[in-house]
Design a protein around this motif. Structure first.
Motif, PDB file in Angstrom:
ATOM      1  N   HIS A 223     -51.137 -32.120 -49.085  1.00 29.53           N
ATOM      2  CA  HIS A 223     -50.930 -33.536 -48.770  1.00 29.53           C
ATOM      3  C   HIS A 223     -51.504 -33.921 -47.411  1.00 29.53           C
ATOM      4  O   HIS A 223     -51.319 -35.061 -46.961  1.00 29.53           O
ATOM      5  N   GLY A 224     -52.159 -32.958 -46.750  1.00 27.85           N
ATOM      6  CA  GLY A 224     -52.822 -33.279 -45.495  1.00 27.85           C
ATOM      7  C   GLY A 224     -52.017 -33.015 -44.245  1.00 27.85           C
ATOM      8  O   GLY A 224     -52.302 -33.603 -43.192  1.00 27.85           O
ATOM      9  N   TYR A 225     -51.034 -32.109 -44.328  1.00 28.90           N
ATOM     10  CA  TYR A 225     -50.189 -31.817 -43.163  1.00 28.90           C
ATOM     11  C   TYR A 225     -50.204 -30.334 -42.804  1.00 28.90           C
ATOM     12  O   TYR A 225     -49.143 -29.705 -42.693  1.00 28.90           O
ATOM     13  N   PRO A 226     -51.371 -29.758 -42.592  1.00 32.63           N
ATOM     14  CA  PRO A 226     -51.411 -28.335 -42.216  1.00 32.63           C
ATOM     15  C   PRO A 226     -50.732 -28.064 -40.880  1.00 32.63           C
ATOM     16  O   PRO A 226     -50.228 -26.969 -40.643  1.00 32.63           O
ATOM     17  N   GLY A 227     -50.720 -29.068 -39.990  1.00 38.63           N
ATOM     18  CA  GLY A 227     -50.088 -28.875 -38.692  1.00 38.63           C
ATOM     19  C   GLY A 227     -48.609 -28.581 -38.791  1.00 38.63           C
ATOM     20  O   GLY A 227     -48.055 -27.851 -37.966  1.00 38.63           O
ATOM     21  N   ASP A 228     -47.936 -29.131 -39.803  1.00 38.62           N
ATOM     22  CA  ASP A 228     -46.519 -28.845 -40.004  1.00 38.62           C
ATOM     23  C   ASP A 228     -46.290 -27.355 -40.215  1.00 38.62           C
ATOM     24  O   ASP A 228     -45.329 -26.775 -39.704  1.00 38.62           O
ATOM     25  N   VAL A 229     -47.180 -26.746 -40.999  1.00 36.77           N
ATOM     26  CA  VAL A 229     -47.047 -25.321 -41.310  1.00 36.77           C
ATOM     27  C   VAL A 229     -47.367 -24.480 -40.079  1.00 36.77           C
ATOM     28  O   VAL A 229     -46.698 -23.472 -39.815  1.00 36.77           O
ATOM     29  N   GLU A 230     -48.356 -24.907 -39.312  1.00 39.36           N
ATOM     30  CA  GLU A 230     -48.706 -24.176 -38.097  1.00 39.36           C
ATOM     31  C   GLU A 230     -47.552 -24.174 -37.096  1.00 39.36           C
ATOM     32  O   GLU A 230     -47.240 -23.138 -36.497  1.00 39.36           O
ATOM     33  N   VAL A 231     -46.916 -25.315 -36.919  1.00 33.72           N
ATOM     34  CA  VAL A 231     -45.793 -25.385 -35.981  1.00 33.72           C
ATOM     35  C   VAL A 231     -44.622 -24.542 -36.479  1.00 33.72           C
ATOM     36  O   VAL A 231     -43.951 -23.864 -35.695  1.00 33.72           O
ATOM     37  N   ALA A 232     -44.382 -24.563 -37.782  1.00 33.04           N
ATOM     38  CA  ALA A 232     -43.279 -23.780 -38.348  1.00 33.04           C
ATOM     39  C   ALA A 232     -43.448 -22.289 -38.095  1.00 33.04           C
ATOM     40  O   ALA A 232     -42.458 -21.542 -38.040  1.00 33.04           O
ATOM     41  N   ALA A 233     -44.695 -21.841 -37.922  1.00 33.27           N
ATOM     42  CA  ALA A 233     -44.980 -20.416 -37.726  1.00 33.27           C
ATOM     43  C   ALA A 233     -44.912 -19.983 -36.263  1.00 33.27           C
ATOM     44  O   ALA A 233     -45.212 -18.819 -35.958  1.00 33.27           O
ATOM     45  N   GLU A 234     -44.480 -20.861 -35.370  1.00 36.38           N
ATOM     46  CA  GLU A 234     -44.391 -20.528 -33.947  1.00 36.38           C
ATOM     47  C   GLU A 234     -43.122 -19.716 -33.670  1.00 36.38           C
ATOM     48  O   GLU A 234     -42.178 -20.173 -33.026  1.00 36.38           O
ATOM     49  N   VAL A 235     -43.112 -18.495 -34.135  1.00 32.00           N
ATOM     50  CA  VAL A 235     -41.899 -17.679 -34.097  1.00 32.00           C
ATOM     51  C   VAL A 235     -41.450 -17.432 -32.651  1.00 32.00           C
ATOM     52  O   VAL A 235     -42.210 -16.922 -31.821  1.00 32.00           O
ATOM     53  N   ASN A 236     -40.208 -17.842 -32.387  1.00 25.78           N
ATOM     54  CA  ASN A 236     -39.548 -17.607 -31.091  1.00 25.78           C
ATOM     55  C   ASN A 236     -40.273 -18.201 -29.888  1.00 25.78           C
ATOM     56  O   ASN A 236     -40.089 -17.733 -28.759  1.00 25.78           O
ATOM     57  N   LEU A 237     -41.021 -19.273 -30.107  1.00 23.50           N
ATOM     58  CA  LEU A 237     -41.647 -19.953 -28.979  1.00 23.50           C
ATOM     59  C   LEU A 237     -40.719 -20.985 -28.341  1.00 23.50           C
ATOM     60  O   LEU A 237     -41.027 -21.523 -27.284  1.00 23.50           O
ATOM     61  N   SER A 238     -39.596 -21.261 -28.981  1.00 21.28           N
ATOM     62  CA  SER A 238     -38.646 -22.236 -28.446  1.00 21.28           C
ATOM     63  C   SER A 238     -37.385 -21.535 -27.958  1.00 21.28           C
ATOM     64  O   SER A 238     -36.891 -20.600 -28.592  1.00 21.28           O
ATOM     65  N   GLU A 239     -36.858 -22.037 -26.853  1.00 18.52           N
ATOM     66  CA  GLU A 239     -35.617 -21.504 -26.287  1.00 18.52           C
ATOM     67  C   GLU A 239     -34.438 -22.425 -26.524  1.00 18.52           C
ATOM     68  O   GLU A 239     -33.340 -22.161 -26.025  1.00 18.52           O
ATOM     69  N   VAL A 240     -34.628 -23.503 -27.258  1.00 14.01           N
ATOM     70  CA  VAL A 240     -33.535 -24.452 -27.461  1.00 14.01           C
ATOM     71  C   VAL A 240     -32.643 -24.020 -28.623  1.00 14.01           C
ATOM     72  O   VAL A 240     -33.069 -23.306 -29.533  1.00 14.01           O
ATOM     73  N   VAL A 241     -31.389 -24.473 -28.564  1.00 16.92           N
ATOM     74  CA  VAL A 241     -30.443 -24.286 -29.662  1.00 16.92           C
ATOM     75  C   VAL A 241     -29.857 -25.666 -29.982  1.00 16.92           C
ATOM     76  O   VAL A 241     -28.924 -26.111 -29.301  1.00 16.92           O
ATOM     77  N   PRO A 242     -30.409 -26.375 -30.952  1.00 16.56           N
ATOM     78  CA  PRO A 242     -29.879 -27.701 -31.277  1.00 16.56           C
ATOM     79  C   PRO A 242     -28.452 -27.598 -31.815  1.00 16.56           C
ATOM     80  O   PRO A 242     -28.191 -26.954 -32.826  1.00 16.56           O
ATOM     81  N   LEU A 243     -27.528 -28.242 -31.103  1.00 16.65           N
ATOM     82  CA  LEU A 243     -26.114 -28.242 -31.454  1.00 16.65           C
ATOM     83  C   LEU A 243     -25.704 -29.662 -31.816  1.00 16.65           C
ATOM     84  O   LEU A 243     -25.951 -30.601 -31.046  1.00 16.65           O
TER      85      LEU A 243
END
Length: 257
Positions: A223-243
Motif C-alpha cells: 500500500h506504499g508504506y515501507p517506512g512503517d516496516v522499517e521503523v518497526a524493525a528498530e529493535v531496542n532503539l527506544s528507551e521510552v516506556v509508554p504508560l
C-alpha cells in the motif's frame, strides 16, 4: 471451575486480542499491549518525541470532538491523509512538528489499551523498539511484588469480515518482551508465553527481513508504506516506556524521575 484461560500459576502470561486481554486482566497487575504494525511502534515514536498520546477506539465518530476538547491533533486514516497530516504511520508521527498531544485511534492496539485500562490494570505499550526498556521498567515496578504477574497481549489484526486474525509480527514483539523478562529473572512463563518467546528467537537474527516478508509487512509495503516496516524493525532503539495514565500515554521512565 477455575478459568483455564487466565493461565494461573505463571508470572508471565500471553494471549491474543481484546478477549484475551480481558481474561488476563483478571489476575495480572500489568498488561503489555503489543501491536507492532503499527499502533505500539507509532506510540513509542510519539513518546520519543514527547508527544502525549490518547488511545481511542477505531472508527468512533466521537474522536474529533474528543481531540478538540483536549487541544490534541487527531490521527486520520492513511488513505484519508493529506500532505503533512498525521496518521497511524510511524514516519508521519516522526515528521510531525509542534504536536504535543495526539489522539491515535487504531482497531487493535489502541482499542485494547483503552478497554483494559478501564478494568483498572496498569497498561504499557511495547513494540520491538522498546523491548529492553519495557522489561527493565517492569522488573523495577514488580520488585516489591514477588508474586505479581504480567500479561502480554498481541493485538493481532482483522479480516475483512471483522473476525480476528493472528499477526505474526505481534507474536514476535510479545515474544521478545517475554524473553527479556525471563532473562531478567521473571518466571515461570506459561506455555503460551514460552511459545511466543521461542517464536521470536527464530527470527531475531534478521527481524527486518522477516517483518518485510510477513503478511502484515507485505500489506503495508504493497500500500506504499515501507517506512512503517522499517521503523518497526528498530529493535531496542527506544528507551521510552509508554504508560497509560488516566486517558493518555506518557513516558513511565520520565514519571519516575
Amino acid at each position: 471451575m477455575v478459568n483455564p484461560y487466565v493461565q494461573t500459576g505463571f508470572r508471565g502470561r500471553f494471549d491474543w486480542g481484546l478477549v484475551g486481554a480481558k481474561n488476563l486482566a483478571q489476575e495480572v497487575v500489568i498488561i503489555a499491549v503489543v501491536d507492532v504494525l503499527s499502533f505500539t511502534t507509532s506510540l513509542t515514536v510519539a513518546v520519543d518525541n514527547r508527544i502525549e498520546v490518547y488511545p481511542f477506539r477505531w472508527r468512533d465518530d466521537r474522536a474529533a470532538t474528543f481531540a478538540k476538547e483536549r487541544d490534541a491533533a487527531l490521527a486520520v486514516g492513511r488513505s484519508e491523509a493529506g500532505p503533512g497530516e498525521i496518521t497511524l504511520s510511524a514516519p508521519s508521527i516522526r515528521a510531525a512538528t509542534g504536536v504535543r498531544r495526539l489522539v491515535l485511534p487504531s482497531p487493535n492496539g489502541s482499542t485494547i489499551s483503552q478497554a483494559v485500562a478501564e478494568l483498572g490494570v496498569t497498561v504499557i505499550g511495547v513494540s520491538l523498539r522498546n523491548v529492553n526498556a519495557a522489561a527493565d521498567w517492569t522488573l523495577r515496578k514488580l520488585a516489591d511484588q514477588p508474586e505479581a504477574c504480567v500479561g502480554v497481549v498481541a493485538g493481532g489484526e482483522r479480516w475483512h469480515d471483522g473476525s480476528a486474525r493472528p499477526a505474526v509480527e505481534d507474536l514476535w514483539g510479545a515474544g521478545a518482551y517475554l524473553a527479556a523478562l525471563a532473562e531478567r529473572g521473571l518466571g515461570p512463563l506459561s506455555p503460551e508465553a514460552r511459545a511466543a518467546a521461542a517464536a521470536y528467537t527464530v527470527v531475531a537474527g534478521d527481524i527486518s527481513a522477516e517483518l518485510r516478508a510477513c503478511a502484515g509487512g507485505r500489506e503495508l509495503i504493497g500500500h506504499g508504506y515501507p517506512g512503517d516496516v522499517e521503523v518497526a524493525a528498530e529493535v531496542n532503539l527506544s528507551e521510552v516506556v509508554p504508560l497509560l495514565t488516566d486517558e493518555s500515554f506518557t513516558n513511565a521512565r520520565q514519571l519516575q524521575k
